[in-house]
Design a protein around this motif. Structure first.
Motif, mmCIF file in Angstrom:
data_model
loop_
_atom_site.group_PDB
_atom_site.id
_atom_site.type_symbol
_atom_site.label_atom_id
_atom_site.label_comp_id
_atom_site.label_asym_id
_atom_site.label_seq_id
_atom_site.Cartn_x
_atom_site.Cartn_y
_atom_site.Cartn_z
ATOM 1 N N MET A 172 -23.485 6.931 -6.862
ATOM 2 C CA MET A 172 -23.588 7.775 -8.055
ATOM 3 C C MET A 172 -24.800 7.391 -8.908
ATOM 4 S SD MET A 172 -19.649 8.693 -9.145
ATOM 5 C CE MET A 172 -19.094 7.034 -9.493
ATOM 6 N N LYS A 173 -25.120 6.123 -8.936
ATOM 7 C CA LYS A 173 -26.324 5.705 -9.660
ATOM 8 C C LYS A 173 -27.561 6.374 -9.072
ATOM 9 C CE LYS A 173 -29.246 1.673 -10.682
ATOM 10 N NZ LYS A 173 -29.499 0.231 -10.420
ATOM 11 N N GLN A 174 -27.643 6.420 -7.745
ATOM 12 C CA GLN A 174 -28.814 7.032 -7.105
ATOM 13 C C GLN A 174 -28.851 8.546 -7.350
ATOM 14 O OE1 GLN A 174 -30.723 4.588 -6.403
ATOM 15 N NE2 GLN A 174 -28.919 3.264 -6.614
ATOM 16 N N ILE A 175 -27.707 9.201 -7.290
ATOM 17 C CA ILE A 175 -27.655 10.640 -7.567
ATOM 18 C C ILE A 175 -28.133 10.909 -8.985
ATOM 19 C CG2 ILE A 175 -26.074 12.588 -7.892
ATOM 20 C CD1 ILE A 175 -24.396 11.395 -5.579
ATOM 21 N N ASP A 176 -27.699 10.079 -9.926
ATOM 22 C CA ASP A 176 -28.098 10.242 -11.323
ATOM 23 C C ASP A 176 -29.611 10.098 -11.480
ATOM 24 O OD1 ASP A 176 -27.345 10.542 -14.126
ATOM 25 O OD2 ASP A 176 -27.963 8.455 -14.345
ATOM 26 N N LEU A 177 -30.173 9.086 -10.851
ATOM 27 C CA LEU A 177 -31.618 8.854 -10.950
ATOM 28 C C LEU A 177 -32.421 9.952 -10.257
ATOM 29 C CD1 LEU A 177 -31.614 5.026 -10.229
ATOM 30 C CD2 LEU A 177 -32.483 6.081 -12.314
ATOM 31 N N LEU A 178 -32.029 10.303 -9.046
ATOM 32 C CA LEU A 178 -32.786 11.290 -8.273
ATOM 33 C C LEU A 178 -32.737 12.662 -8.928
ATOM 34 C CD1 LEU A 178 -31.602 10.133 -4.750
ATOM 35 C CD2 LEU A 178 -33.917 9.907 -5.654
ATOM 36 N N SER A 179 -31.601 13.015 -9.500
ATOM 37 C CA SER A 179 -31.492 14.323 -10.147
ATOM 38 C C SER A 179 -32.404 14.429 -11.358
ATOM 39 C CB SER A 179 -30.043 14.589 -10.563
ATOM 40 O OG SER A 179 -29.625 13.693 -11.580
ATOM 41 N N SER A 180 -32.705 13.303 -11.983
ATOM 42 C CA SER A 180 -33.604 13.339 -13.141
ATOM 43 C C SER A 180 -35.029 13.674 -12.726
ATOM 44 C CB SER A 180 -33.559 11.998 -13.888
ATOM 45 O OG SER A 180 -34.196 10.967 -13.161
ATOM 46 N N TYR A 181 -35.309 13.621 -11.425
ATOM 47 C CA TYR A 181 -36.610 14.048 -10.892
ATOM 48 C C TYR A 181 -36.477 15.350 -10.095
ATOM 49 C CZ TYR A 181 -38.426 9.672 -12.596
ATOM 50 O OH TYR A 181 -38.808 8.642 -13.428
ATOM 51 N N LYS A 182 -35.399 16.081 -10.401
ATOM 52 C CA LYS A 182 -35.180 17.444 -9.888
ATOM 53 C C LYS A 182 -34.868 17.495 -8.391
ATOM 54 C CE LYS A 182 -37.976 19.442 -13.625
ATOM 55 N NZ LYS A 182 -38.526 18.232 -14.214
ATOM 56 N N ILE A 183 -34.451 16.358 -7.822
ATOM 57 C CA ILE A 183 -33.856 16.367 -6.481
ATOM 58 C C ILE A 183 -32.502 17.067 -6.593
ATOM 59 C CG2 ILE A 183 -32.831 14.917 -4.687
ATOM 60 C CD1 ILE A 183 -35.862 14.889 -4.623
ATOM 61 N N ASN A 184 -32.242 18.037 -5.727
ATOM 62 C CA ASN A 184 -30.991 18.794 -5.859
ATOM 63 C C ASN A 184 -30.098 18.764 -4.619
ATOM 64 O OD1 ASN A 184 -32.509 20.462 -4.201
ATOM 65 N ND2 ASN A 184 -31.970 22.349 -5.277
ATOM 66 N N VAL A 185 -30.494 17.988 -3.603
ATOM 67 C CA VAL A 185 -29.670 17.838 -2.401
ATOM 68 C C VAL A 185 -29.561 16.355 -2.060
ATOM 69 C CG1 VAL A 185 -29.463 18.301 0.062
ATOM 70 C CG2 VAL A 185 -30.286 20.105 -1.458
ATOM 71 N N PHE A 186 -28.323 15.881 -1.895
ATOM 72 C CA PHE A 186 -28.073 14.486 -1.514
ATOM 73 C C PHE A 186 -27.331 14.519 -0.188
ATOM 74 C CE2 PHE A 186 -25.938 10.296 -1.906
ATOM 75 C CZ PHE A 186 -27.046 9.518 -2.218
ATOM 76 N N HIS A 187 -28.023 14.144 0.867
ATOM 77 C CA HIS A 187 -27.524 14.210 2.241
ATOM 78 C C HIS A 187 -26.908 12.853 2.575
ATOM 79 C CE1 HIS A 187 -28.868 14.841 6.751
ATOM 80 N NE2 HIS A 187 -27.645 14.353 6.661
ATOM 81 N N MET A 188 -25.585 12.825 2.784
ATOM 82 C CA MET A 188 -24.898 11.572 3.092
ATOM 83 C C MET A 188 -24.674 11.461 4.596
ATOM 84 S SD MET A 188 -22.129 11.144 -0.017
ATOM 85 C CE MET A 188 -21.828 9.401 0.354
ATOM 86 N N HIS A 189 -25.374 10.513 5.222
ATOM 87 C CA HIS A 189 -25.206 10.224 6.645
ATOM 88 C C HIS A 189 -23.990 9.306 6.761
ATOM 89 C CE1 HIS A 189 -26.600 9.887 10.798
ATOM 90 N NE2 HIS A 189 -26.386 8.581 10.726
ATOM 91 N N LEU A 190 -22.823 9.916 6.969
ATOM 92 C CA LEU A 190 -21.544 9.234 6.810
ATOM 93 C C LEU A 190 -21.060 8.515 8.059
ATOM 94 C CD1 LEU A 190 -19.779 12.043 4.761
ATOM 95 C CD2 LEU A 190 -20.190 9.721 3.941
#
Length: 616
Positions: A172-190
């Motif tokens: 969630m920390k990474q999603i929060d940071l990346l979204s602040s730079y307008k990244i809108n897709v988080f691909h989780m290699h599960l």
């Protein structure tokens, strides 16, 4: 006239000072600074439309508190204040696209215009970047008008949590940071050979066994397989409640979570959990049905000739589809070894029965059946570009990562497939980013920040119609060499910021020198404030030397990817400062000298790590 323009420029600089420097990442379409400032204070009111996402209000308050230290009040509906307010205003302006915005800062008010939530979110990120990093008694934002729209709808980052598991909080920390730079897709290699990371209620062994492996601390590619009796203590997994929390968190940040379940290859953790997914007619003497501990993972494919395989995967896909609201579901399909399939009489019989001429077409048969299962769940299937081999998979979306004789970056959109570019040459940020002898452990290849930044995702060979099938761009961080969160962040930042600008900004507004200055002046400190372990490898000095044995001299060449700075070096073992020798051209030195070199800005500050190498 020229004198008047120069005079106006001097006035603007004196009023706005450093804040007027264009340090936005990603770079907007249009930025026009104006005279004057907006004074942000705890009396500033914030107004939002009633229809905006309910979670957006607390998000804005949280971030403004973090950026400024101030407490604000948010009201919904009609603006009541006459000045000193921020308004999120819906617009029908056709020039503003779905995720675009217009940000206008004036002396009396700040207006963020957008079609809806996603545009408001992106405009707010740009507004946040106007706030000074340094805490001051008065927070002055320069007057500016910014018009901005994204180049691509898909602006992604892949996080591999299979090779090394990372906690829900870290994700969630990474999603929060990346979204602040307008990244809108988080691909989780599960899922992969080294771990299954998602709870599947129908098949509990996937996390009871598949999420755990034996401890190893030697080199990833030379680890000995685990034995059945070894303790399995390394790993972890996300419960379905964990993932629901991550998905909700991401939604507030305009981020879509894409789940990937990798089959038919890269499935050692799957096969170890349920060995009946392996082709049953193969002699399994000597086959290790334990979760892989490192890079070498033989016998890691599920059987395409067994109906149980499809029944099992349908159960998995049903739960994944129900859990993740995204319209996309990624099934992997890459790097599938056919070695075990070639031993199976079941596979040979299936090929003969269906007129499949080779094992690539057998993989197509498998992928096409999985595609139907995914479609049954009203999802769009994504696969790595290997799914194009054999007979392909019409209706799928392709992630193009390879180059070669058959170039998927060109052929996939040319053949009608919607395509996401995630080039291993430009976007695989698992590769180190500076001189290999100075970087943390990783692949023995370098992907500098500048190469990520200067990438053009749309191949020049494509026609306009074909290029329209390019959905976007994605950086991928594979997890073999990132066992800790600290190391993971070091690989992510700042290269994901470069990828964000590639994905968002039109090529004509990009500029490498401006981008690196934005990092130096603003974003390295911004990331530091967020508690990020950021790499400054772009400021590292690369040494190249050769020994002239005839004259007993070392000939030395120094270079750095950053431009506009000075290299200083020493040969006596002392650390360089601006009092050392300034590098201007190739030079000769005594062999076996200890070279130390560093990159310095105009203030005389060392920007990165000191390069140290013995000339021998």
């Amino acid at each position: 006239m020229k004198r008047i323009l120069i005079f106006i420029t001097i006035i603007l600089l004196s009023v706005t000072g450093k804040a007027q420097e264009n340090t936005f990442i990603p770079q907007p379409e249009s930025v026009v600074f104006k005279e004057g400032v907006f004074n942000l204070s705890n009396t500033t009111k914030i107004y939002m439309p009633k229809q905006v996402e309910s979670s957006f209000k607390p998000y804005v308050l949280e971030k403004l508190k973090f950026e400024t230290g101030l407490d604000f009040v948010v009201e919904t509906g009609k603006v009541k204040a006459k000045s000193n307010y921020i308004e999120f205003q819906k617009t029908k302006d056709k020039s503003v696209k779905e995720e675009g915005y217009i940000l206008d800062v004036s002396d009396s008010k700040i207006i963020v215009k957008a079609k809806g939530f996603s545009g408001f979110f992106n405009g707010f990120q740009t507004l946040r970047q106007l706030v000074p990093i340094e805490k001051t008694l008065e927070i002055k934002l320069p007057n500016v008008t910014i018009t901005d729209n994204p180049r691509f709808g898909w602006r992604g980052v892949l996080m591999d949590v299979s090779r090394h598991f990372h906690s829900k909080e870290f994700v969630m920390k990474q999603i929060d940071l990346l979204s602040s730079y307008k990244i809108n897709v988080f691909h989780m290699h599960l899922t992969d050979d080294q771990g299954w990371r998602v709870e599947i209620k129908k098949y509990s062994k996937l996390t009871e066994k598949g999420a755990w492996r034996a401890e190893r601390d030697d080199h990833w590619w030379s680890r000995k397989p685990a034995t059945a009796n070894e303790p399995k203590t390394v790993g972890g997994f996300y419960t379905q409640d964990d993932l629901k929390e991550i998905i909700a968190f991401a939604k507030t940040r305009n981020v879509e979570i894409i789940p990937e379940i990798d089959v038919p290859g890269h499935s050692k953790a799957l096969v170890a959990s349920y060995p009946e997914l392996f082709c049953s007619d193969i002699d399994t003497t000597g086959v290790n049905f334990e979760v892989a501990v490192g890079g070498k993972a033989p016998n890691n494919t599920v059987c395409p000739a067994s109906e149980f395989t499809y029944e099992f995967l349908e159960g998995v896909i049903e739960e994944i589809a129900d859990l993740f609201p995204s319209k996309y579901l990624h099934i992997g399909g890459d790097e599938c070894s056919k070695k075990d399939w070639k031993k199976s009489a079941m596979c040979a019989a299936l090929m003969e029965e269906n007129g499949l001429k080779d094992y690539e077409e057998l993989q197509s048969y498998f992928i096409q059946r999985i595609h139907k299962i995914v479609e049954k769940q009203n999802k769009t299937m994504i696969g790595w570009d290997e799914v194009l081999s054999g007979n392909g998979v019409p209706g799928a979306t392709i992630m193009a990562w390879r180059r070669g004789k058959y170039n998927p970056e060109v052929q996939a959109p040319r053949e009608g497939y919607p395509t996401i570019m995630t080039s291993y040459l430009h976007s695989y940020i698992s590769r180190v980013q500076g001189p290999t002898f100075m970087e943390p452990e990783g692949p023995n290849s370098v992907l500098p920040l500048s190469v990520v930044y200067n990438h053009e995702p749309v191949p020049a060979e494509l026609t306009q119609e074909e290029a329209a099938r390019v959905l976007g761009n994605q950086a991928s961080l594979w997890g073999e060499f990132t066992p800790t969160g600290e190391h993971f962040e070091y690989m992510l930042y700042p290269r994901t910021l470069a990828s964000a600008e590639v994905s968002w900004s039109k090529p004509e507004v990009k500029n490498w020198e401006r981008f690196q200055k934005a990092l130096e002046f603003k974003h390295f400190n911004r990331l530091k404030k967020e508690g990020v372990n950021v790499a400054k490898s772009l400021f590292t000095v690369y040494p190249v030397f050769g020994i002239d044995q005839l004259h007993n001299k070392a000939i030395v060449y120094l270079e750095t990817e950053a431009v506009g700075y000075d290299i200083y070096y020493t040969l006596d073992g002392s650390d360089p400062t601006i009092e050392a020798t300034k590098y201007t051209e190739n030079f000769k030195a005594v062999p076996k000298s200890l070279l130390k070199a560093g990159l310095f800005n105009k203030k005389g500050e060392l920007l990165g790590e000191i390069t140290e190498i013995r000339l021998k």
